[in-house]
Scaffold this motif. Structure first.
Motif, PDB file in Angstrom:
ATOM      1  N   CYS A 166      -7.473  -3.934  -2.368  1.00  0.00           N
ATOM      2  CA  CYS A 166      -8.756  -3.805  -1.670  1.00  0.00           C
ATOM      3  C   CYS A 166      -9.423  -5.162  -1.491  1.00  0.00           C
ATOM      4  N   LYS A 176      -5.445  10.629   2.792  1.00  0.00           N
ATOM      5  CA  LYS A 176      -5.371  11.055   1.398  1.00  0.00           C
ATOM      6  C   LYS A 176      -6.632  11.795   0.984  1.00  0.00           C
ATOM      7  N   GLN A 177      -7.770  11.282   1.394  1.00  0.00           N
ATOM      8  CA  GLN A 177      -9.031  11.916   0.998  1.00  0.00           C
ATOM      9  C   GLN A 177      -9.245  13.234   1.750  1.00  0.00           C
ATOM     10  N   ILE A 225     -10.356   9.242  -4.390  1.00  0.00           N
ATOM     11  CA  ILE A 225      -9.051   8.948  -4.994  1.00  0.00           C
ATOM     12  C   ILE A 225      -9.228   8.404  -6.409  1.00  0.00           C
ATOM     13  N   GLN A 256     -14.935   2.947  -1.250  1.00  0.00           N
ATOM     14  CA  GLN A 256     -14.401   3.798  -0.195  1.00  0.00           C
ATOM     15  C   GLN A 256     -13.266   4.699  -0.685  1.00  0.00           C
ATOM     16  N   LEU A 257     -12.788   4.438  -1.902  1.00  0.00           N
ATOM     17  CA  LEU A 257     -11.734   5.256  -2.498  1.00  0.00           C
ATOM     18  C   LEU A 257     -12.313   6.287  -3.465  1.00  0.00           C
ATOM     19  N   LEU A 259      -4.708  -1.514  -7.128  1.00  0.00           N
ATOM     20  CA  LEU A 259      -5.577  -0.947  -6.088  1.00  0.00           C
ATOM     21  C   LEU A 259      -6.759  -1.877  -5.825  1.00  0.00           C
ATOM     22  N   LEU A 272      -6.792   1.806   5.533  1.00  0.00           N
ATOM     23  CA  LEU A 272      -7.952   2.687   5.703  1.00  0.00           C
ATOM     24  C   LEU A 272      -7.524   4.046   6.266  1.00  0.00           C
ATOM     25  N   LYS A 307      -4.628   5.454   5.720  1.00  0.00           N
ATOM     26  CA  LYS A 307      -3.976   6.156   4.609  1.00  0.00           C
ATOM     27  C   LYS A 307      -5.018   6.721   3.646  1.00  0.00           C
ATOM     28  N   ILE A 308      -6.073   5.941   3.403  1.00  0.00           N
ATOM     29  CA  ILE A 308      -7.157   6.423   2.532  1.00  0.00           C
ATOM     30  C   ILE A 308      -7.782   7.672   3.133  1.00  0.00           C
ATOM     31  N   SER A 351       0.834  -1.208   0.000  1.00  0.00           N
ATOM     32  CA  SER A 351       0.000   0.000   0.000  1.00  0.00           C
ATOM     33  C   SER A 351       0.869   1.258   0.000  1.00  0.00           C
ATOM     34  N   PHE A 399       0.628   4.090  -2.982  1.00  0.00           N
ATOM     35  CA  PHE A 399       0.321   5.494  -2.761  1.00  0.00           C
ATOM     36  C   PHE A 399       1.400   6.398  -3.364  1.00  0.00           C
TER      37      PHE A 399
END
Length: 477
Positions: free
Chosen positions: A109, A287-288, A122, A118-119, A105, A281, A283-284, A79, A83
């Motif tokens: 997931c 990022k978001q 992104i 959920q991304l 990706l 999660l 990191k997501i 991951s 990223f």
């Protein structure tokens, strides 16, 4: 003098071209080693990444690194590299890079049990090209062999193909499971240079033959490659095949040996995946949050621009109106200024609120009430429950539901569901003595968990104790 400058220019161009060829040679070597010796492939890719000055070359190296870590079950490192790819890809318009990033990706997931939706900030699912290789792997894991073959054939027609040798591997396994052993043997021969996969495919084909129950030497042949196998999925498949066939041949010692290896690997992977899922999660989320902050800044700048434009328009109108209506100058001036201020404030507020996710109060109340009913009816015990399914049952969308759970339950969807399940079991253990006699695997199944190891991991995260320790404490009270 001109001749000397020309010489150095030509010499520099030759050196640069040589370096480029050397890098391409190393890249091809790393790619070739990916499914033979993933760890060695990773070393070469790491070198290429650190020594490349071109973003596209860096992305290619990172993609190989990501794939290598996924093969070996190092999901946290995978991951991290993925990223990095996403950051570098902002400055690159290479379609093949986007294709591979999206594939990895989706694969990550799927490995970690995370909904791709959920991304949404992104990656937009609607913009992603259908990857039939990914679908083929999913079909194979679902034991849909005919669909696997169909998806692989569609994958071959796509322009952006990657790692075709493993396509032949999945062809061989699928045809073997379908009983088409000649076709399976044909595709197995194409992957001979990938020893672990080749030997496993041969063993799989042999186990499908009618006389396989009389002679299981093909299982013993896997011992030669077992220690070389770095692919955790392939290792698990080897153990599964051995357990199945030794059980069939009633070889208890071999069955017990491989069953213990299989269980240990599954427990280890379950723990690693759960930790990696939490990290991914997070990191997501980070990022978001960065994306939302960037969008907010852009909206603010746009608001200022529109406000200035509105002021300019009204100022021009004001002066034009003043020339035409000198007699009513004072009156029109004060009136116009008042209107300007009100409209400016209204427009500015409207622009500042643009882009934010706003959920109506009625919707919030409605969904919170539905969630209370969801909790009281113990619907979270359904092992198939997901963010998409719950959103559909509540007649809402995943964005609203995820936002409300995060805001009002102070946790993400998976933590919310897992804690409800654990609290359900805790209540049963405290109030129903019968549950103290149940095995951990039975408690895990009743709570809706896919495995007892995952249940144990989450139980300890919530209570600070393992299930066995918790039950012992209650019995001693």
């Amino acid at each position: 003098m001109k001749l000397i400058l020309a010489f150095f220019l030509v010499f520099g161009t030759i050196i640069k071209a040589q370096n480029s060829r050397d890098a391409e040679t190393l890249f091809l070597e790393s790619k070739d080693l990916l499914y033979k010796k993933p760890s060695e492939s990773a070393i070469i890719s790491e070198f290429l990444f650190k020594n490349s000055s071109d973003n596209n070359d860096k992305i290619k190296a990172l993609l190989l690194l990501t794939e290598s870590y996924l093969i070996r079950g190092d999901y946290n490192s995978a991951s991290e590299k993925l990223f990095q790819c996403l950051e570098l890809s902002k400055e690159s318009n290479r379609t093949e890079n986007e294709f591979q990033i999206n594939f990895l990706l989706a694969r990550l997931c799927d490995e970690l049990g995370i909904e791709f939706s959920q991304l949404y900030l992104i990656k937009n699912e609607k913009e992603i090209t259908q990857n039939y290789y990914e679908k083929a792997i999913k079909s194979y894991s679902d034991s849909n062999w005919n669909q696997t073959v169909k998806d692989l054939k569609l994958f071959e027609k796509q322009k952006n193909k990657s790692f075709p040798e493993l396509s032949n591997f999945y062809y061989a396994l699928s045809y073997s499971n379908l009983g088409k052993l000649d076709s399976a043997q044909y595709y197995a021969q194409k992957i001979q240079r990938y020893e672990p996969y080749y030997f496993y495919a041969k063993a799989k084909i042999q186990s499908s033959r009618k006389e396989s129950d009389k002679n299981i030497d093909y299982i013993e042949s896997l011992k030669l490659i077992n220690k070389k196998v770095q692919d955790v999925w392939l290792r698990e498949e080897i153990y599964n095949l051995a357990v199945k066939n030794y059980n069939k041949s009633k070889n208890k010692d071999k069955y017990r040996e491989y069953y213990q290896l299989q269980t240990a690997l599954q427990d280890s992977l379950s723990s690693v995946k759960e930790n990696a899922r939490i990290s991914f999660l997070n990191k997501i989320g980070q990022k978001q949050d960065e994306i939302l902050e960037t969008k907010s800044e852009q909206q603010t700048k746009m608001s200022y621009f529109i406000a200035i434009a509105i002021l300019l328009v009204f100022t021009v109108a004001y002066f034009f109106n003043r020339k035409l209506n000198q007699k009513q100058n004072d009156y029109e001036k004060s009136k116009q200024e008042a209107e300007d201020r009100e409209k400016f404030i209204a427009e500015n507020k409207a622009q500042e609120s643009a882009g934010k996710i706003v959920i109506p109060d009625k919707t919030i109340s409605f969904l919170l009430e539905k969630l209370e009913k969801f909790e009281s009816n113990d619907e979270y015990l359904d092992s198939e429950i997901s963010l998409n399914l719950l959103a559909e049952n509540l007649n809402t969308n995943t964005k609203y539901l995820s936002e409300i759970i995060n805001t009002y339950k102070n946790k993400n969807f998976h933590s919310y569901i897992n804690e409800l399940r654990i609290n359900y079991i805790i209540n049963k253990l405290k109030n129903n003595p019968v549950y103290l006699k149940y095995k951990v695997s039975h408690l895990a199944e009743e709570a809706g968990f896919s495995s007892h190891s995952l249940f144990s991991t989450v139980f300890k995260q919530v209570t600070g104790h393992s299930p066995a320790s918790f039950i012992k404490t209650i019995k001693n009270q």
